[in-house]
Design a protein around this motif. Structure first.
Motif, PDB file in Angstrom:
ATOM      1  N   TRP A  19    -148.610  15.201 -17.841  1.00  0.00           N
ATOM      2  CA  TRP A  19    -148.121  14.110 -17.001  1.00  0.00           C
ATOM      3  C   TRP A  19    -146.776  13.591 -17.515  1.00  0.00           C
ATOM      4  N   VAL A  20    -146.702  13.327 -18.804  1.00  0.00           N
ATOM      5  CA  VAL A  20    -145.470  12.769 -19.372  1.00  0.00           C
ATOM      6  C   VAL A  20    -144.325  13.772 -19.267  1.00  0.00           C
ATOM      7  N   PRO A  71    -139.522   8.822 -23.000  1.00  0.00           N
ATOM      8  CA  PRO A  71    -140.887   9.332 -23.205  1.00  0.00           C
ATOM      9  C   PRO A  71    -141.899   8.231 -23.559  1.00  0.00           C
ATOM     10  N   ARG A  95    -150.361   6.127 -19.042  1.00  0.00           N
ATOM     11  CA  ARG A  95    -151.637   6.131 -19.745  1.00  0.00           C
ATOM     12  C   ARG A  95    -152.601   5.092 -19.182  1.00  0.00           C
ATOM     13  N   TRP A 152    -141.495  16.916 -26.384  1.00  0.00           N
ATOM     14  CA  TRP A 152    -142.323  15.741 -26.067  1.00  0.00           C
ATOM     15  C   TRP A 152    -143.662  16.139 -25.459  1.00  0.00           C
ATOM     16  N   ILE A 188    -146.918  14.529 -27.345  1.00  0.00           N
ATOM     17  CA  ILE A 188    -147.977  13.784 -26.651  1.00  0.00           C
ATOM     18  C   ILE A 188    -149.299  14.529 -26.750  1.00  0.00           C
ATOM     19  N   LEU A 231    -142.729   6.308 -20.453  1.00  0.00           N
ATOM     20  CA  LEU A 231    -143.627   7.031 -19.546  1.00  0.00           C
ATOM     21  C   LEU A 231    -145.060   7.023 -20.065  1.00  0.00           C
ATOM     22  N   VAL A 232    -145.234   6.989 -21.370  1.00  0.00           N
ATOM     23  CA  VAL A 232    -146.587   6.838 -21.919  1.00  0.00           C
ATOM     24  C   VAL A 232    -147.194   5.525 -21.432  1.00  0.00           C
ATOM     25  N   CYS A 272    -143.089  14.124 -15.617  1.00  0.00           N
ATOM     26  CA  CYS A 272    -142.303  12.963 -15.189  1.00  0.00           C
ATOM     27  C   CYS A 272    -140.966  12.894 -15.925  1.00  0.00           C
ATOM     28  N   LEU A 273    -140.966  13.244 -17.201  1.00  0.00           N
ATOM     29  CA  LEU A 273    -139.719  13.246 -17.966  1.00  0.00           C
ATOM     30  C   LEU A 273    -138.739  14.260 -17.393  1.00  0.00           C
TER      31      LEU A 273
END
Length: 497
Positions: free
Chosen positions: A117-118, A349, A357, A102, A106, A352-353, A121-122
């Motif tokens: 960032w994603v 995922p 974002r 992922w 991204i 989280l986007v 956090c994931l």
């Protein structure tokens, strides 16, 4: 080769190195913080399946999860690891692949900044951590499916035939890990083919490769199970096993939506458990009232920021690609599975986007509010991760309690009536006499001859005995919802007057 092509190649190479490092960091974190013992009935079934792959006796239950079992078996044979360690390794490997894939997805579809960032956090999302540190199939399947997505996206951008081969093989691997996901991986494979407007020959090649990859795990599993039931016609073996596993769902409203009454209350409750469960269980907002309030506020602000600042051509292309398979995945889980959030790993995922974002595209200094997302996830995760790594599951502690009461030489005279934690007892303390059901007439002799009888079923009531509660074993539902509270009862006979 032009300077632009050389620069693009160097950039791709550097991105691959970063994704590889991210994979190893995630894998190490998940593997070295795994649960100390098998957590639930599914995990024990997988371990039993590594020792003896027998779907007829639910080792594991159908549809079989053959690649997960194979990786567990491979670890025991090649590296002489324990069955549990091999399964933890496979799960952590899947978790690392999930995070790294992922990050790359991204980066390709948005930017490297958002990818970091994603991915970060994931990595610390509670449901991802709690699943990757357990001996279950979900993170390995999510890892393979994410790798398929990455290959499909790269094929759409580059048009290289080898990428669609890779996508088909990764899809077959995901289906081999969790066969229920075949419709999802089939849709993922079709998305880049449709958007790239390829010819019929390429469509046929891609799906033939997907089917061939699936046959590589399906036919050996089918053959092994047919050998265990030689009286069953070969062609009926796997359909019979798969339908037998599906049949038990048909009368369970908590699992199969068709078994419910479809009242507004039932559908609303199912929506809360499944869809809103992404937030209060998956992200862990239910940890405390204070965290729940913070989570609701943060999610609301993130959605507003995303609607205000996050919508652009890149964003539309992202949802155009990911929307179809997400709809299929959510529908499968919502209709036919309970609301455990591990089934929804692939949803997080894109969530989280949305959450990141919009914040990151706000004007300075408001874009710094994005740090609230990983900060809240970390605040929720740390105590859960410590408890998950330190404490055994309630079902295992139940068995350990009884092991302390009776040395191995005396366990054969002790009867355990365990409709709830039967598999854990069979794995960790098989010396006890174990019933996985409420006693029937055929079990009367065993009840009479037992030196002691224990149960985990509080509704077990008969005229000739009563229950004495000895202990209660608990843990947070965010660590693993199944059997989060288990009670141990001593069964005592009533004295005749």
């Amino acid at each position: 080769m032009t300077a632009a092509e050389i620069e693009q190649g160097d950039s791709s190479q550097h991105a691959s190195i970063k994704a590889g490092l991210l994979f190893f960091v995630a894998f190490a974190l998940y593997f070295f913080t795994h649960s100390p013992a098998l957590d639930d009935i599914d995990a024990v079934q997988f371990a039993m399946g590594v020792r003896s792959f027998d779907l007829w006796h639910h080792q594991p239950h159908p549809p079989g999860y053959p690649l997960f079992i194979f990786f567990g078996w491979l670890g025991t044979k090649l590296f002489h690891a324990t069955t549990e360690s091999s399964l933890y390794f496979a799960s952590a490997f899947g978790g690392g692949l999930f995070i790294a894939a992922w990050f790359s997805i991204i980066r390709v579809q948005f930017s490297e900044r958002l990818a970091w960032w994603v991915a970060s956090c994931l990595l610390i999302t509670p449901v991802v951590w709690m699943t990757a540190t357990k001996a279950v199939t979900d993170t390995l399947a999510a890892g393979f499916m994410s790798a398929e997505l990455l290959a499909a996206i790269c094929f759409l951008k580059q048009g290289k035939r080898g990428l669609i081969v890779w996508a088909a093989l990764m899809g077959a691997a995901a289906a081999g890990t969790r066969p229920q996901l075949f419709p999802v991986v089939a849709v993922i494979l079709g998305i880049p083919l449709k958007q790239a407007s390829v010819n019929t020959k390429t469509w046929s090649f891609a799906y033939a490769l997907l089917v061939a990859g699936c046959l590589l795990w399906l036919l050996p599993m089918w053959y092994i199970q047919s050998q265990l039931s030689p009286n069953e016609p070969f062609w009926r073996v796997y359909p019979e096993l798969a339908y037998g596993q599906w049949r038990w769902r048909l009368n369970l409203p908590s699992v199969y939506i068709g078994a419910g009454d479809w009242s507004p209350h039932y559908l609303g409750l199912r929506f809360v458990r499944h869809i809103l469960g992404w937030f209060w269980k998956g992200f862990g907002f239910i940890q405390s009232p204070r965290v729940l309030a913070a989570g609701i506020g943060l999610t609301t602000c993130a959605i507003i920021a995303y609607i205000w600042r996050g919508r652009d051509p890149e964003n539309r292309q992202f949802w155009k690609f990911h929307g179809p398979w997400l709809i299929i995945l959510i529908a499968i889980v919502f209709i036919s599975l309970p609301g455990d959030q591990r089934y929804y790993l692939m949803v997080f995922p894109p969530l989280l986007v949305i959450m990141l974002r919009g914040f990151l595209r706000l004007p300075k200094p408001w874009n710094l509010s994005a740090i609230c997302v990983p900060a809240l996830l970390l605040y929720i995760l740390v105590p859960l991760a410590i408890e998950n790594h330190r404490d055994e599951a309630p079902a295992v502690r139940f068995v350990r309690y009884l092991e302390k009461l009776y040395p191995p030489s005396k366990r054969g005279n002790v009867l355990l009536i365990l409709p709830v934690v039967c598999r854990s007892a069979q794995w960790y303390a098989p010396q006890f006499k174990i019933l996985d059901h409420v006693p029937i007439a055929e079990d009367e002799e065993a009840l009479r001859n037992a030196a002691a009888v224990y149960t985990d079923e509080m509704s077990l009531k008969r005229k000739d005995f009563y229950l004495i509660e000895l202990a209660v074993f608990r843990r947070s539902m965010l660590i693993y919802p199944q059997n989060r509270r288990v009670r141990l009862y001593l069964v005592e006979r009533r004295r005749s007057s």
